[in-house]
Scaffold this active site. Structure first.
Site, PDB file in Angstrom:
ATOM      1  NE  ARG A 395      -4.090  -1.916   2.241  1.00  0.00           N
ATOM      2  CZ  ARG A 395      -5.109  -1.956   3.092  1.00  0.00           C
ATOM      3  NH1 ARG A 395      -5.260  -1.019   4.002  1.00  0.00           N
ATOM      4  NH2 ARG A 395      -5.992  -2.932   3.015  1.00  0.00           N
ATOM      5  CG  ASN A 431      -0.966  -7.013  -0.214  1.00  0.00           C
ATOM      6  OD1 ASN A 431      -1.688  -7.862  -0.732  1.00  0.00           O
ATOM      7  ND2 ASN A 431      -1.405  -6.205   0.737  1.00  0.00           N
ATOM      8  CD  GLU A 432      -4.672  -4.768  -0.243  1.00  0.00           C
ATOM      9  OE1 GLU A 432      -4.509  -3.779   0.479  1.00  0.00           O
ATOM     10  OE2 GLU A 432      -5.447  -5.706   0.040  1.00  0.00           O
ATOM     11  CG  ASN A 433       2.461  -2.921  -4.632  1.00  0.00           C
ATOM     12  OD1 ASN A 433       2.480  -4.121  -4.890  1.00  0.00           O
ATOM     13  ND2 ASN A 433       3.101  -2.408  -3.605  1.00  0.00           N
ATOM     14  NE  ARG A 470      -5.677  -9.948  -2.370  1.00  0.00           N
ATOM     15  CZ  ARG A 470      -6.231  -8.752  -2.156  1.00  0.00           C
ATOM     16  NH1 ARG A 470      -5.467  -7.713  -1.912  1.00  0.00           N
ATOM     17  NH2 ARG A 470      -7.544  -8.591  -2.197  1.00  0.00           N
TER      18      ARG A 470
END
Length: 826
Positions: A395, A431-433, A470
């Site tokens: 994030r 993750n969730e970039n 992801r």
């Protein structure tokens, strides 16, 4: 017996692979949860009771987390800032020309290390291993007057840990987990000879047929100048290495000897070939050993690494293959988090958790969202659990040069430190970039560029594993394996849309793996109408979670906001997903999110404040009902479980038919209610819910006793529960009743009930309850569990808290907004 089998297996294979002279530094530590004016303030002599003996230090054991309790304190933000640890060590290196190291298995998030007042090392990154050479600083300190006069021949060590918020550090504080502080993994005192192995790389491969295996062994040496007065570089020029390949029974099968002519860079040591090696798999996690012994005039050094032979493949637009056969990856997730200790889990805690996963039927785990303890990787090797491990680029967007360098360094460290583990099949890059927020600029092309760089770095370091991310659609073409966002029946849509949504996403990429699905459940909360919220949820709009979906306020109707958060609903959601997965032959696999409830700073309004409650076990490893749904699909050892072990009171009309569900992997089951058989039903995984093992029984008010006998052939397993069936109707909560329901070993269990104006239990009440205590006892709160929080939502009109009585007198109180506060003497 199954638990005993796994424990015996782990005792055999899960031994330390580090240097022989290594000691865990667990005791005799002091802790200070604040900063100091300078290092001298920690080291200066002060007398006990002296006013100068402030600030006050607390005695602790390592591993220790700064946020052991405040991470789930409902009334404060968790502490993010500097903290200090100090101790005094006896240091006597048996190697005359050797080195003395402090080896950290992980500490968060920035760490400085001191010997007396000399700073000897620093590290940024809370999740990778690192070491500090303290040899010279120790030798210098031993020459000072205070060595004997003040410290009586011991070496003072001080360590500063700092988890302050920092936008130029990963992971982002926008992440849905705590960025913990402290020495929360084991810290080791290590003695090495002058020449030792820093890293031993053993690449084990086998062809698709399983008939020919190979092992390539290389090493990176630890070689440094000897300490002052240490006797010179004796033996350095005549070092040799003996490399052995040892089979799973402990028998050496091949051996090679190599003279060390160079100690710089990575050194190739040996190649072995092996016909028809025993193959590693989740069913039979067979491990070989590579042993390297360095022999010098100054002494020997031995290091062992466990390896496994397996051949895996993600088929293009197809399933996952292991050793030539399709294997459905049945997965979950793990955060480094536990009630009472937060990230500072002991080895016993980790072992218990991983065995519980294996007993649930797990053969795959994603370690989210950071590299985890070597103990966890060893357990995955030993138990037969495939691993997706990732760096904490999570994030927030993309920072500057310091930010990027940390990501590169942590990726390199993760791969090199966990290179030998046969369990690892995927290196996760992020993750969730696609989630902005840490920086004023959010540039997708810059994120793509850096993702490409990390992907290339991963392949350069290790071509034998895949890369993955992801939920970042604009980077899905970069990595080898992609997982989109599919949260059918929770953040979007209905769970009956799961298969369609998955097929649509599967077609968009070459290699697909679905990680993160499931839903929250408040342990102990059950429902007679769990699917009611689905009536208002729109269908056909996709199943990905979007900005704000985790919020309990605003936005479109969704189960995560409008549902009842009951265990009943989660069981139905899980049941449907697992039923569908059995009929998706193209599916590589999935990973439910997560195995255990964990703490998070971004969910203060959840039924247990600051907890992500999507686990199938609570934060203290208490099983929720959904655990048994997974068991019924994923395990072969006969099991049976009647839904509702934590549901003491059901409700409805007199003689109303109520569904009683049984989760089992057996062929058939027979149900008994109050001694009467209601017949045998055959298990059919496609007969939703409960694979056909459900009975609609007309219940009369009062006590109910339910038993089940499940059979496969001549094997029988049984389960039973008791509950009350309440037919009386209730109104709005009008008052509270507080009672002690048990006491044992100095722990009193207290229960508060929400009653209407006629004294009836309000079985649908979900009011907030706040507990308080005065006196000699102590609330067992800040645990992050449904029965371990002083502020908690009720489950079916009740809530529980435990009190450590300390053998004295106390008064406990319970309050709920709009109702009269009640008290109880203990």
């Amino acid at each position: 017996m199954q638990r005993l089998k796994w424990l015996l297996l782990l005792l055999i294979v899960n031994v330390s692979a580090r240097a022989q002279q290594s000691t865990r530094l667990t005791g005799n530590w002091e802790f200070l949860k604040q900063d100091v004016g300078g290092i001298w303030e920690i080291m200066r002599p002060v007398g006990k009771g002296n006013p100068e003996s402030v600030p006050l230090w607390q005695s602790v054991q390592l591993p220790h987390c700064v946020n052991a309790e405040d991470a789930v304190d409902p009334d404060v933000n968790y502490y993010q800032g500097p903290a200090w640890y100090r101790t005094q060590l006896d240091i006597n290196n048996p190697y005359n020309t050797g080195r003395t190291l402090l080896f950290f298995e992980g500490a968060g998030q920035k760490t400085d290390v001191y010997v007396y007042t000399t700073k000897v090392g620093s590290h940024t990154g809370g999740y990778d291993e690192w070491s500090v050479d303290i040899t010279d600083a120790v030798a210098a300190f031993k020459k000072t007057a205070v060595y004997q006069s003040q410290f009586k021949g011991k070496i003072p060590i001080a360590i500063r840990s700092d988890n302050s918020r920092d936008l130029e550090m990963i992971p982002s504080d926008l992440s849905d987990f705590n960025v913990y502080g402290g020495i929360y993994r084991y810290l080791n005192l290590v003695y090495t000879p002058l020449i030792a192995i820093d890293k031993l790389f053993a690449k084990a491969e086998v062809d698709k047929t399983g008939k020919l295996g190979s092992v390539n062994v290389s090493a990176r040496m630890y070689f440094s100048s000897p300490p002052a007065g240490g006797g010179g570089r004796e033996g350095a020029g005549s070092a040799g290495v003996t490399i052995k390949l040892i089979d799973p029974t402990g028998k050496p099968v091949q051996q090679k000897e190599v003279a060390l002519t160079s100690l710089t860079s990575d050194i190739h040591l040996a190649d072995f070939t092996l016909k028809t090696p025993q193959l590693w798999s989740p069913q039979k996690p067979v491990l070989y050993t590579v042993e390297a012994t360095i022999t010098t005039a100054a002494g020997n050094y031995v290091q062992q690494e466990k390896i496994g032979f397996r051949h895996f493949e993600f088929v293009d637009h197809g399933p996952f293959m292991l050793n030539g056969q399709r294997l459905l990856l049945r997965g979950t997730h793990r955060h480094e988090d536990q009630a009472g200790v937060a990230a500072a889990m002991t080895e016993d805690m980790m072992r218990q958790e991983m065995i519980m996963m294996k007993e649930m039927g797990v053969n795959f785990i994603r370690l989210g969202h950071y590299q985890q303890s070597r103990i966890i990787l060893n357990l995955c090797d030993s138990l037969g659990i495939f691993v997706w491990e990732e760096i904490p680029w999570c994030r927030g967007g993309l920072g500057g040069p310091v930010y990027k360098e940390q990501a590169r360094r942590m990726l390199t460290n993760m791969i090199e430190q966990h290179y030998n583990h046969p369990a690892v099949i995927i290196w996760g890059l992020g993750n969730e970039n696609d989630w902005p927020g840490d920086f004023p600029e959010f540039d997708k092309e810059q994120i793509r560029s850096f993702m490409k760089e990390l992907n290339e770095l991963s392949h350069h370091l290790d071509l034998s594993r895949k890369t993955a991310i992801r939920r970042c659609d604009f980077c899905k073409d970069i990595v080898d394996v992609y997982s989109p966002s599919i949260w059918a029946g929770w953040y979007r849509g209905l769970f009956t849309e799961y298969k369609q949504a998955t097929e649509e996403e599967f077609k968009k990429v070459t290699h697909f793996l679905h990680v993160e699905w499931g839903g929250d459940s408040h342990a102990g909360r059950h429902s007679e109408s769990p699917d009611k919220a689905l009536q208002s949820v729109k269908t056909g709009g996709g199943a990905d979670e979007r900005a704000g979906d985790a919020s309990l306020y605003g936005g479109a109707a969704r189960v995560s906001k409008d549902g009842d958060w009951s265990e009943t609903y989660l069981c139905n959601l899980v049941d449907w997903h697992l039923k569908e997965q059995e009929n998706m032959p193209w599916l590589t696999g999935t990973a439910q999110w997560p195995f255990k409830d964990f703490s998070t700073p971004v969910r203060p309004d959840n039924p247990v404040p600051y907890m992500n409650q999507k686990g199938v076990v609570e934060r203290d490893l208490t099983k929720k009902e959904a655990y048994y749904v997974f068991q019924s699909y994923w395990t072969t050892r006969p099991m049976v479980h009647i839904y509702g072990h934590s549901w003491p009171v059901r409700w409805g009309n007199e003689d109303e038919e109520k569904m009683i569900k049984v989760y089992s992997n057996c062929t058939e089951a027979e149900l008994f209610v109050n001694g009467k058989s209601y017949g045998i039903k055959k298990r059919n995984s496609q007969d939703f819910p409960a694979a056909g093992l459900r009975w609609n029984i007309a219940l009369k008010g009062g006590a109910q006793e339910v038993k089940v006998i499940a059979r496969t052939g001549k094997v029988e397993v049984r389960d039973s529960i008791r509950f009350q069936y309440q037919t009386e109707k209730w109104g709005k909560p009008a008052g509270l009743m507080l009672e002690k329901i048990s006491e044992a070993n100095g722990i009193a269990t207290m229960q508060v009930k929400l009653l209407d104006n006629k004294g009836m239990l309000c079985l649908d009440a979900a009011n907030w309850i706040r507990f308080s205590l005065a006196g000699d006892g102590k609330l067992i709160d800040n645990q992050g569990t449904s029965s371990g929080s002083r502020l908690v939502q009720a489950y079916n009109g009740r809530a529980i808290i435990r009190v450590q009585t300390n053998g004295g007198k106390s008064m406990i109180g319970a309050k709920s907004e709009g109702l009269k506060t009640v008290f109880k003497d203990l």
